[in-house]
Design a protein around this motif. Structure first.
Motif, short mmCIF file in Angstrom:
data_model
loop_
_atom_site.label_atom_id
_atom_site.label_comp_id
_atom_site.label_asym_id
_atom_site.label_seq_id
_atom_site.Cartn_x
_atom_site.Cartn_y
_atom_site.Cartn_z
N PHE A 100 86.01 32.54 7.78
CA PHE A 100 85.33 30.87 7.44
C PHE A 100 84.71 31.33 8.48
O PHE A 100 84.71 30.94 9.65
CB PHE A 100 86.41 29.56 7.24
N PRO A 101 82.82 30.83 8.70
CA PRO A 101 82.76 30.65 7.30
C PRO A 101 82.07 32.11 6.02
O PRO A 101 81.48 31.41 4.84
CB PRO A 101 81.17 30.04 6.97
N TYR A 102 81.80 33.07 6.82
CA TYR A 102 82.11 34.08 5.85
C TYR A 102 82.79 34.20 4.38
O TYR A 102 82.46 34.52 3.41
CB TYR A 102 82.16 35.23 6.74
N TYR A 103 84.14 33.85 4.68
CA TYR A 103 84.63 33.39 3.68
C TYR A 103 85.09 32.11 3.33
O TYR A 103 84.32 31.25 4.10
CB TYR A 103 86.07 33.51 3.29
#
Ligand SMILES: Cc1cc2nc3c(=O)[nH]c(=O)nc-3n(C[C@H](O)[C@H](O)[C@H](O)COP(=O)(O)OP(=O)(O)OC[C@H]3O[C@@H](n4cnc5c(N)ncnc54)[C@H](O)[C@@H]3O)c2cc1C
Ligand SMILES: Cc1cc2nc3c(=O)[nH]c(=O)nc-3n(C[C@H](O)[C@H](O)[C@H](O)COP(=O)(O)OP(=O)(O)OC[C@H]3O[C@@H](n4cnc5c(N)ncnc54)[C@H](O)[C@@H]3O)c2cc1C
Ligand code: FES
Lengths: 276, 460
Positions: free
Chosen positions: B267-270
Motif C-alpha cells: 500500500f498505496p501501490y496496492y
C-alpha cells in the motif's frame, strides 16, 4: 472478468452501473450485496444489489464516489471489464406481510432502499418511504421509489426539496401520529442510529442494514464484526440486516474511521495520477 | 560411521530476512542432499513411511537420491503425493515421518522434509508433470474449495477418469496456501506451479463462486454426479473478551488476507491498507501466530510479542517456525492469557490486560490445562493486537443445506470413507477435522476421491 454494460452519473458523484453477471442476476434477492474488485491492485468492496435482470443477465449497482475503489469503478467505461464480482452475499431481507412499513433512506442508501421496498410492496404491505439528502440534486431514484411506495416523503438538509431538515425528523413526526409495524433504515450509520433511537420508545421493530468495512464478504476475516446485543456478529454472513435496537452504533462508527488517513492518502495519489 | 547431525540447511541471512518476503529456508543443494541421504539406515520397519499420512515410500526415494537418480526419486514421491515442493516446506515432519526415525537414537532424525523439498524443487526446475489421465470420462464431480484438500481431490479424481470442476469463493486458488501461509515460507511460484499443474490435468477452476450463495449444494447435485466439500475451517475465532471491536485489533485471518491476498504491504501501490504501530501483541501459539509475528517484523513493527497461555512445549506451531521466529526477534510471553483489550479516547487499542496462568492436569487434547492465577493481572502496552487463536468452520453452506449433518462445532460429519449425511456429497480436510494440517487434508481428500469412485463405479 465481468463486463460493464452501462455506467452513468445520476447525481453529483453518484453513479449507476450495470454489470453482466448472469448467475448472480438469477439468484439475487432484496437486501443482498456483491463484493467487487476493479483491477489487479484493487481493494475488495461491498455494494448493494439495487436491481437485477435475469433475462438480460445483468445486475445494477448504485454507488457514491467516495474513495479510490469507487472512483476507479466510476471510470470503467461501458464495454470494458472489471476483475471480480462475487455474490449474491449476505442474507436476503425477510419479506412478508407485516402491515405498514416505513422505509427510511439517506444519501446513496436511498438506492439500497429501493429493492427492499419493492419486495415489501409486492408482499402486500402498505409502504411509506422517507428519503433524505443534503440537497435536491443528490436525491436519487425518487421516481422509482415513488412507484413502490404508497406514500413518499422527502427531506433535504438545505430545504431545496421537501421538508427542510433531516429525514429522521420526518420519522419522528410520523410516529407521533401513526404506528407502523416495521421500520427499515439504510443509509449513513449516524442516520440509522438516530432512527433506532427514535423508534425504540415506541417499541416499533426496526431493521437496519449495516455497512462496516469488509474484505472477503464471506465470513473469513471478521473485519465486518459489529456488536449486536452485546455479542460480536459478522455483518457479511450474519447480516447485513440487524435489529436496530440491539446494534452498538458507536462501535461501528469508530470502526469505519480506522483507515481514514490511508483512504485520504490513496485518494490523493489516485487524483494526482488522473490529472497526469 | 553415520553422522549424528543432519546437514544444516542454509537460510537467508537475518538482516536480509527482516527486509523482504523472500523465502527464509533455502533448501539443500545437490551435494547437501546427497550427504544427508547417506545418513539413512534403511530400517526394515520403515517407521518413517508408516508415520506419513500419505505413506510415501521414503526409504526408496532416499535410496534413489543416494544414487543421484533424482527423477526416479521424485517419481516415488509423485506416486503418493503430487505436491512435494509444498509438503516438503510446510509439513510438521517432527511429529510425522521424522518422529520415529531410528537415527533419533543417535542424534538428529533424517531430514526427510528437506530431502522431499529438494526433489520438489527439482520437479519445478525441470517442469516435470505427470499428465496421464484416462481418456474415457466416467462422470462429473464438483469440488468446493481450492485448498490442499480440493486440489488433491481434483488430481486424484482426474486420474480416476472424472471431469472435475473446482468452485472457489476467493479471487485466487490455493486456500490457506494462498491467503494464509506467507511467501517467505511458501513462495507463490511453488503454489503457482501446482495450480497450473492441476489446470493442465484438465481441472476447471472457477473463482469468485461462493457455494451456498451462487449455487446451492442441491443445485450442484443436479449438474454433477458427486460433490466434494473441501471448504476448510476459515472463520476466525475471537477471544470473546471486552474490547475486540476496537480499531487496531485484527483477527489473524484478516491480517493475513490483507497481506498475502490483497498485498497490503505494498500500500498505496496496492489499494488495500493495513495499519500497524510500533508494538504488537499476537495472541496464540500455532503456525498462524508465528506467521503473523514474522510478517509484522518484516513490515517494520519494532516489537512483536506472542501471548500464549501454555508453555513452549505445548505450542502447536511447527518447531522450525518457532525457531525462525525467535531468531528474527519475536518475543514470547508464555503462560499469559488476555482478559480484556483497552482502548484510548480515539477508540484505538492501547493495552492488553492479561492474567498469568499455571499448568494443571492434562485436558482432552492431552496437553496440560492452563489455569489462571488469581491476582496476577498485568497490562501489556500495545499499538495493535492480532488474535490468532484458531479458526472454525464457516456456517455459510450449512445454512442453505439443512440436511447436511454437522457436529456441535460445525464440523461436517462423515463416515470413515468421507461420506456426509447427504447422498453423493462427500467432505475432506479442515471442514471435517477442524483446523489441522496440509498433509492431513491431502490424505483425507485422496481417500474420499476413491470412495467417490467406488460409490459411482464400484472401482477401488
Ligand atoms: C453491505 C454493504 C453494502 C454497501 N452498499 C453500498 C452501495 O450500494 N452504494 C455505496 O455507495 N456504498 C455502499 N457501501 C459502502 C461502500 O462499500 C464504501 O463506500 C466503499 O467501500 C468505499 O470504498 P472506496 O475505496 O471508494 O473508499 P475508501 O477510500 O475506502 O473510503 C472513503 C470514505 O468512505 C468511507 N467508507 C469506507 N468504507 C465504507 C463503508 N463500508 N461504508 C460506509 N462508508 C465507508 C470511509 O470512511 C471514507 O470516508 C456498502 C457497504 C456495505 C458493507
Ligand atoms: C496461517 C496458517 C499457517 C499454517 N501453516 C501450516 C503449516 O505450516 N503446515 C501445515 O501442515 N498446515 C498449516 N496450516 C494449516 C493448513 O493450512 C490447513 O490445515 C489446510 O490448508 C486445510 O486444507 P483444506 O483444503 O481443508 O482447507 P483450506 O486450505 O482452508 O481451503 C478451503 C478453501 O475453500 C474455500 N471455500 C470456503 N467456503 C467456500 C464456499 N462456500 N464456496 C467456495 N469456496 C469456499 C476457501 O476460500 C478456501 O480457499 C496453516 C494454517 C494457517 C491459517
Ligand atoms: S467481511 Fe470478512 S468476515 Fe465479513
Amino acid at each position: 472478468m465481468f463486463k460493464i454494460l452501462s455506467n452513468h452519473i445520476i447525481a453529483p458523484e453518484i453513479r449507476k452501473i450495470e454489470i453482466y453477471a448472469p448467475e448472480i442476476a438469477k439468484r439475487a434477492k432484496a437486501g443482498q450485496f456483491v463484493v467487487i474488485r476493479v483491477d489487479e491492485r484493487g481493494e475488495r468492496i461491498p455494494l448493494t444489489l439495487v436491481d437485477w435482470n435475469p433475462n438480460k443477465g445483468s445486475i445494477t449497482l448504485v454507488f457514491q464516489e467516495v474513495g479510490v475503489t469507487t472512483k476507479k469503478l466510476g471510470r470503467v467505461k461501458k464495454g470494458k471489464y472489471i476483475l471480480d464480482v462475487i455474490g449474491p452475499l449476505g442474507n436476503p431481507t425477510e419479506v412478508k406481510n407485516y402491515g405498514t412499513i416505513v422505509g427510511v433512506g439517506g444519501g446513496v442508501g436511498n438506492a439500497c432502499l429501493l429493492p427492499v421496498m419493492r419486495e415489501f410492496k409486492r408482499a402486500g404491505n402498505y409502504t411509506v418511504s422517507m428519503i433524505g439528502a443534503r440537497t435536491s440534486e443528490l436525491l436519487i431514484l425518487e421516481d422509482e421509489l415513488s412507484e413502490v411506495s404508497d406514500e413518499l416523503y422527502i427531506a433535504t438538509d438545505d430545504g431545496s426539496r421537501g421538508y427542510k431538515g433531516f429525514v429522521t425528523d420526518l420519522l419522528k413526526r410520523f410516529l407521533e401520529r401513526r404506528r407502523p409495524d416495521l421500520v427499515y433504515a439504510v443509509g449513513p450509520t449516524i442516520m440509522m442510529k438516530v432512527v433506532s433511537s427514535i423508534t425504540k420508545p415506541y417499541g416499533v421493530k426496526t431493521i437496519v442494514s449495516l455497512n462496516p468495512i469488509m474484505v472477503d464478504g464471506t465470513g473469513m476475516c471478521g473485519a465486518c464484526r459489529v456488536i449486536v446485543g452485546g455479542k460480536l456478529r459478522f455483518a457479511c454472513i450474519d447480516g447485513p440486516e440487524f435489529d436496530g435496537h440491539q446494534v452498538n452504533f458507536d462501535a461501528l462508527m469508530n470502526r469505519l474511521r480506522m483507515y481514514k488517513e490511508e483512504e485520504e492518502l490513496a485518494l490523493s495519489l489516485l487524483e494526482k495520477s488522473i490529472k497526469r | 560411521m553415520v553422522s549424528r547431525r543432519s546437514v544444516p540447511v542454509r537460510k537467508l541471512s537475518l538482516d536480509k530476512r527482516l527486509k523482504t518476503f523472500e523465502e527464509v529456508v533455502l533448501g539443500y543443494t545437490e551435494s547437501e542432499a546427497l550427504e544427508e541421504a547417506k545418513r539413512c539406515l534403511k530400517c526394515k520397519l520403515e517407521p518413517c513411511s508408516k508415520a506419513c499420512p500419505l505413506n510415501i515410500d521414503i526409504a526408496k526415494f532416499v535410496e534413489y537420491i543416494k544414487e543421484r537418480r533424482f527423477k526416479k526419486a521424485l517419481e516415488v514421491i509423485l506416486e503418493k503425493n503430487p505436491f512435494p515442493a509444498i509438503t516438503g516446506r510446510v509439513c510438521p515432519q517432527e511429529v510425522l515421518c521424522q518422529r520415529d526415525c531410528t537415527l533419533r537414537k543417535l542424534g538428529d532424525p533424517l531430514a526427510i522434509g528437506k530431502l522431499e523439498r529438494f526433489l520438489g524443487d527439482y520437479q519445478i526446475e525441470n517442469n516435470i508433470m505427470d499428465l496421464k489421465v484416462p481418456e474415457k470420462v466416467k462422470g462429473k464431480v464438483a469440488i468446493v474449495g481450492s485448498g490442499p484438500a480440493g486440489l488433491m481431490g481434483a488430481v486424484e479424481l482426474r486420474k480416476l477418469g472424472y471431469e472435475v470442476t473446482i468452485f472457489e469463493a476467493l479471487h485466487e486458488a490455493g486456500g490457506v496456501m494462498v491467503y494464509g501461509i506467507p511467501e517467505f515460507r511458501l513462495p507463490r511460484r511453488v503454489l503457482r506451479f501446482y495450480i497450473n499443474y492441476v489446470k493442465k490435468l484438465g481441472v476447471n477452476i472457477v473463482l469468485d463462486s461462493v457455494i451456498g450463495k451462487i449455487f446451492t449444494i442441491e443445485e450442484l447435485l443436479r449438474d454433477y454426479d458427486a460433490v466434494l466439500l473441501a471448504t476448510g475451517a476459515g472463520t476466525p475465532k475471537f477471544l470473546n473478551i471486552p474490547g475486540e471491536e476496537l480499531n487496531g485489533v485484527y483477527s489473524a485471518n484478516e491480517f493475513l488476507i490483507r497481506i498475502n491476498l490483497m498485498k497490503a504491504y505494498k500500500f498505496p501501490y496496492y489499494d488495500t491498507p493495513i495499519k500497524l504501530g510500533k508494538r504488537i501483541a499476537v495472541v496464540g501459539g500455532g503456525n498462524t501466530a508465528m506467521d503473523v509475528s514474522r510478517i509484522a517484523l518484516r513490515l517494520g513493527v519494532e516489537e512483536v510479542i506472542v501471548l500464549y497461555r501454555r508453555t513452549e512445549a505445548e505450542m502447536p506451531a511447527r518447531r522450525e517456525e518457532v525457531e525462525n521466529a525467535k531468531e528474527e526477534g519475536v518475543k514470547f510471553m508464555l503462560l499469559t492469557q488476555p482478559i480484556a483489550l483497552i482502548g484510548d479516547e480515539n477508540g484505538w487499542v492501547r493495552k492488553v490486560k492479561c492474567i498469568k496462568m499455571k499448568l494443571g492436569k492434562p485436558d482432552a487434547s492431552g496437553r496440560r490445562r492452563p489455569i489462571p492465577i488469581p491476582g496476577s493481572e498485568f497490562d501489556v502496552e500495545v499499538d495493535n493486537v492480532v488474535i490468532a487463536i484458531g479458526a472454525e468452520v464457516n456456517k455459510l453452506i450449512q445454512r442453505t443445506t439443512p440436511d447436511l449433518k454437522v457436529d456441535r462445532k460445525g464440523h461436517v460429519i462423515v463416515d470413515e470413507y468421507g461420506r456426509t449425511s447427504i447422498e453423493r456429497v462427500y467432505a475432506a480436510g479442515d471442514v471435517v477435522t477442524g483446523a489441522a494440517t496440509v498433509i492431513e487434508a491431502l490424505a483425507a481428500a485422496k481417500k474420499v476421491a476413491h470412495t467417490i469412485h467406488r460409490d459411482l463405479h464400484g472401482g477401488d
